[in-house]
Design a protein around this motif. Structure first.
Motif, PDB file in Angstrom:
ATOM      1  N   ILE A 440       0.710  -1.378   0.150  1.00 47.39           N
ATOM      2  CA  ILE A 440      -0.129  -0.134  -0.005  1.00 47.39           C
ATOM      3  C   ILE A 440       0.766   1.300  -0.076  1.00 47.39           C
ATOM      4  N   GLY A 441       2.133   1.232   0.094  1.00 45.21           N
ATOM      5  CA  GLY A 441       3.018   2.434  -0.111  1.00 45.21           C
ATOM      6  C   GLY A 441       4.179   2.207   0.958  1.00 45.21           C
ATOM      7  N   GLU A 493       8.110   5.326   0.911  1.00 47.66           N
ATOM      8  CA  GLU A 493       7.701   6.592   1.888  1.00 47.66           C
ATOM      9  C   GLU A 493       8.732   6.812   2.863  1.00 47.66           C
ATOM     10  N   MET A 499       1.388  11.439   5.816  1.00 48.14           N
ATOM     11  CA  MET A 499       0.959  11.598   4.480  1.00 48.14           C
ATOM     12  C   MET A 499       0.316  12.812   4.065  1.00 48.14           C
ATOM     13  N   MET A 560       3.308   7.405  -5.433  1.00 44.43           N
ATOM     14  CA  MET A 560       2.445   7.305  -4.294  1.00 44.43           C
ATOM     15  C   MET A 560       2.085   8.584  -3.928  1.00 44.43           C
ATOM     16  N   ASP A 608      -4.154   8.089  -2.511  1.00 43.56           N
ATOM     17  CA  ASP A 608      -4.704   7.543  -1.206  1.00 43.56           C
ATOM     18  C   ASP A 608      -5.853   8.439  -0.880  1.00 43.56           C
ATOM     19  N   ALA A 610      -7.847   7.932   2.277  1.00 45.80           N
ATOM     20  CA  ALA A 610      -8.051   7.243   3.390  1.00 45.80           C
ATOM     21  C   ALA A 610      -9.084   7.935   4.071  1.00 45.80           C
ATOM     22  N   HIS A 650      -6.487   4.006  -2.348  1.00 46.56           N
ATOM     23  CA  HIS A 650      -6.471   3.187  -1.261  1.00 46.56           C
ATOM     24  C   HIS A 650      -7.593   3.814   0.074  1.00 46.56           C
ATOM     25  N   CYS A 735      -3.003  -2.219   4.559  1.00 43.64           N
ATOM     26  CA  CYS A 735      -2.778  -0.682   4.603  1.00 43.64           C
ATOM     27  C   CYS A 735      -1.186  -0.617   4.584  1.00 43.64           C
ATOM     28  N   LYS A 738       4.308   1.115   7.786  1.00 42.95           N
ATOM     29  CA  LYS A 738       5.180   2.110   8.187  1.00 42.95           C
ATOM     30  C   LYS A 738       5.291   1.679   9.968  1.00 42.95           C
TER      31      LYS A 738
END
Ligand code: GLN
Ligand code: ZN
Length: 763
Positions: A440-441, A493, A499, A560, A608, A610, A650, A735, A738
């Protein structure tokens, strides 16, 4: 005389003292007494901060959450924590946070693990409360000890205290019946406890009690409307004056109900419901107090004091002493003190007001209403000068941006071809296998990454060394993904702190604070960036990083980005134009980035969103207009690309049932969502709607350190394939990664890639 009062004060502390004290207590590094003493100290300071107000809230302080406090006040503890032998505060934290069976954070006297209470968003704010739990057998029992303790402390300090409690109807409405029983059936059992509470407060010498019923700004069916009548009919027997407080929205069809409750006063949000006030004045009768929330408790802008006075003075004439004024809602949702900001741009700073400054504004308004505007001439002039400067600032107004928004046509949001044609071109171009795998990143934000960033921010690491460190991390991510055999890679990332902040820092029209923290839940705070002006993108924001990552591999690299709606919903936004206008400006800026990425040879781009669902208005009747501009903003950001370029989006929340047609309108080629814990049941919405594009249902719960097995992932994907045609399925985690460790990520993704191979073989 107009009464000035406040509905609630941020409890976390100007320096987040409460956060640090809680975390140290939970780690076992400080004692319960120290924590309690800090709580008392914060309350004392916050009451001092509110000096000069006619009524000051008491009971708005909480060690974790005011709704959980209400559950303890009403004796409504989940069964699993009843009979706990240890200290009550520890039991309270057990409900708030859960406890693992091993008892790592060991302050409790005993025992086994316990599940945390569910957490959910407090109305349309970014604050999260612990959901009260009910069953048909729930009994209530008053425990007013903590409220009385705070009241005693306030009195000792000479505070003119107004206890704040959550009203019975809102309390029931916010909770969840674990056995699917009818929560409203509990009202008869609940009300005597409220009566007892009010009588206890009366005995303690309280004159006014603020009883929060924000549920009145939502759509209520006949049973819930009746519940209000029943409830307040009973509560009226107690010998205190009740101020029913509503906020966050408009009363609309509930106005007559709210106005007719047999209470002494009503507070309304005059920021969101200014238009409703005129009608309310007629409905209210000639005895009740009307409290107008005229200072925005949800944003960080200075109030236009002159405009408020122009509007309120005639009302004050009409109501006399029966007019009160206050912030629109509790100040819980704004940071504490603007004066703490040392690095904030001076212009922007001069336009802002945090909690303390908002209280100053309230005092000025109160004085103007009681003694005439002359008495606060200087303050009003200063306020007007700041507002005028903001209005005319070239930093706020960028004609080029306004012109670009005015030029937006329906064409801008449309892809060149329909999904089916795009899909075949993309298949040819990307040559991905069935059940393509991706992530997802983000990859783990390691200690080294965070250290490098803080050293860089502190000026101890130069730009070149920082860039080199981030490139090394990106290279590491790419190498690991190649080893794992993933199909569509990400750069990981590493260079992003957050983000939204990452993009805000690079956009004109955004400002950042040092200390403007707002409580999100428990000890967690967020520091939303401030969207103050027309948004533009001076230069590309991600292209260098992504093209560097792409240069390291033959596999497709996914660019991303964070989408316009999410950037908007996680920022403090402007009050001088509609949210939709700011969103369109963000959309144009992200669109430029998307097109730059494409030009640089990046042909898979994820945007994204979210926080798309978070922006839904409180009233369902207003959902569609929000969804319309939100989806259009996404489409403008995403859809300028050629057919071969694959757009991903996402979203990491659950529940798509009620917004699925808007999700389909976004027309992303691929959507990845969080589904692993729902056992793929969340795909039902997509199945029923016959969602036409590709879907990556998450198969790895990234919130947990557990490693999903290959078999588990295969099983989940087979379930997914019962709902969505297999040729449109992707395989990915729920997800970003991180918050995980590499040591967890590698085996989990190894199993995920192996599962995809099994699925391909059996297809
Ligand atoms: N791309 C982001 C990440 O992987 C998405 C985070 C989110 O959805 N909250 O971290
Ligand atoms: Zn997510």
């Amino acid at each position: 005389m107009t009464t000035i009062h406040n509905l609630g004060f941020p409890r976390i502390g100007a320096k987040r003292e409460l956060k640090f004290a809680l975390e140290s207590y939970w780690k076992g590094e400080s004692s319960r007494d120290e924590l309690k003493a800090l709580g008392a100290q914060l309350r004392q300071r916050h009451w001092e901060n509110q000096a000069g107000l006619d009524l000051v809230p008491v009971g708005d302080f909480s060690f974790y959450d005011q709704v959980l406090d209400a559950s303890f006040l009403l004796g409504n503890l989940p069964e699993r924590v009843q009979g706990f032998q240890g200290d009550e505060l520890d039991n309270y934290f057990r409900v708030a946070r859960g406890r693992s069976a091993k008892g790592l954070e060991d302050h409790g006297a005993c025992c086994g693990g316990v599940a945390a209470g569910e957490m959910t968003k407090w109305f349309d704010t970014n604050y999260h409360y612990i959901v009260p739990e009910f069953t048909a057998d729930t009994q209530f029992k008053l425990d007013a000890s903590h409220l009385l303790e705070q009241l005693a402390q306030a009195k000792a300090q000479g505070v003119n205290a107004k206890p704040v409690i959550i009203g019975p109807v809102t309390y029931l409405a916010l909770g969840k019946a674990k056995d699917e029983s009818n929560k409203l059936a509990l009202l008869d059992r609940l009300l005597p406890v409220y009566v007892q509470l009010l009588e206890t407060l009366a005995k303690a010498g309280v004159e006014w009690v603020q009883i929060d019923e924000p549920i009145l700004v939502t759509e209520l069916d006949a049973d819930w409307q009746q519940a209000f009548k029943t409830a307040y009919q009973q509560l009226k027997s107690a010998d205190v004056k009740l101020l029913v407080a509503t906020y966050f929205g408009q009363l609309l069809e509930n106005a007559a109900l709210a106005a007719s409750l047999p209470v002494a006063g009503l507070h309304v949000d005059a920021i969101n419901d200014r238009d409703g006030v005129e009608a309310l004045l007629k409905l209210l009768g000639d005895e009740k107090v009307l409290s107008l929330g005229v200072i925005n408790g949800r944003n960080i802008w200075k109030t236009d004091l002159t405009a408020v006075l122009d509007w309120v003075e005639p009302i004050a004439k009409q109501l006399g002493d029966r007019l009160w004024i206050a912030p629109s809602c509790s100040l819980l949702h704004v940071p504490v003190d603007l004066d703490s900001e040392q690095q904030l741009d001076a212009d922007v700073k001069s336009w802002l007001a945090f909690a303390l400054q908002k209280l100053d504004e309230l005092r000025v308004l109160g004085k103007a209403l009681s003694q005439g505007r002359e008495a606060v001439k200087e303050e009003l002039a200063e306020n007007l000068a700041a507002l005028t400067a903001r209005r005319n600032s070239p930093r706020v107004n960028n004609p080029a941006v306004k012109a670009a928004v005015a030029r937006i046509s329906a064409e801008l949001g449309k892809r060149k071809s329909a999904y089916a044609q795009r899909a075949s071109k993309q298949a040819e171009f990307l040559k991905l296998p069935a059940f393509p795998t991706t992530t997802i990143g983000s990859f783990p934000q390691t200690v080294e990454i965070r250290r490098a960033r803080s050293e860089f921010k502190a000026g101890r690491l130069d730009e070149n060394s920082y860039q080199a460190a981030m490139r090394a991390e990106i290279e590491r991510s790419v190498r690991e993904q190649e080893k794992l055999g993933l199909d569509v890679l990400v750069h990981g990332e590493a260079e992003r702190n957050d983000m939204v902040e990452y993009f805000g820092e690079q956009l004109d029209g955004y400002a950042f604070t040092q200390f403007a923290w707002v409580q999100s839940y428990g000890s967690r705070c967020v520091k939303p960036p401030i969207l103050f002006g027309d948004i533009s993108r001076p230069q590309a924001m991600t292209v260098e990083w992504i093209t560097y990552a792409q240069s390291l591999t033959q596999k497709p690299m996914k660019g991303m980005l964070t989408g316009p709606v999410t950037i908007l919903n996680w920022s403090f936004v402007r009050d001088d134009q509609p949210r939709s206008a700011s969103c369109l400006q963000l959309a144009l800026a992200i669109r430029e980035e998307v097109l730059d990425l494409e030009k640089a040879g990046v042909h898979v781009i994820q945007i994204d969103e979210a926080a798309l669902r978070e922006g839904l208005p409180l009233r369902k009747s207003q959902w569609q207009s929000y969804l319309d501009w939100a989806v259009e903003s996404f489409r403008i950001a995403a859809n300028g690309v050629g057919d071969e370029t694959q757009i991903h989006t996402h979203m990491c929340y659950s529940e798509f049932n009620d917004i699925i047609s808007s999700i389909a309108d976004m027309d992303a080629d691929v959507i990845t969502i969080e589904t692993s814990r729902s056992d793929m049941e969340l795909l039902e919405a997509f199945e029923t709607f016959q969602y036409p594009n590709e879907i990556g249902p998450g198969v790895y719960d990234i919130h947990s350190p557990n490693i999903p097995t290959e078999q588990h992932i295969v099983n989940l994907m087979k379930k997914a394939a019962e709902r969505v045609p297999a040729e449109r399925l992707w395989v990915n985690p729920d997800c970003g990664l991180k918050t995980r460790q590499w040591a967890e990520v590698i085996p989990a993704l190894t199993n995920m890639v192996a599962a995809a191979k099994v699925l391909r073989a059996s297809a």
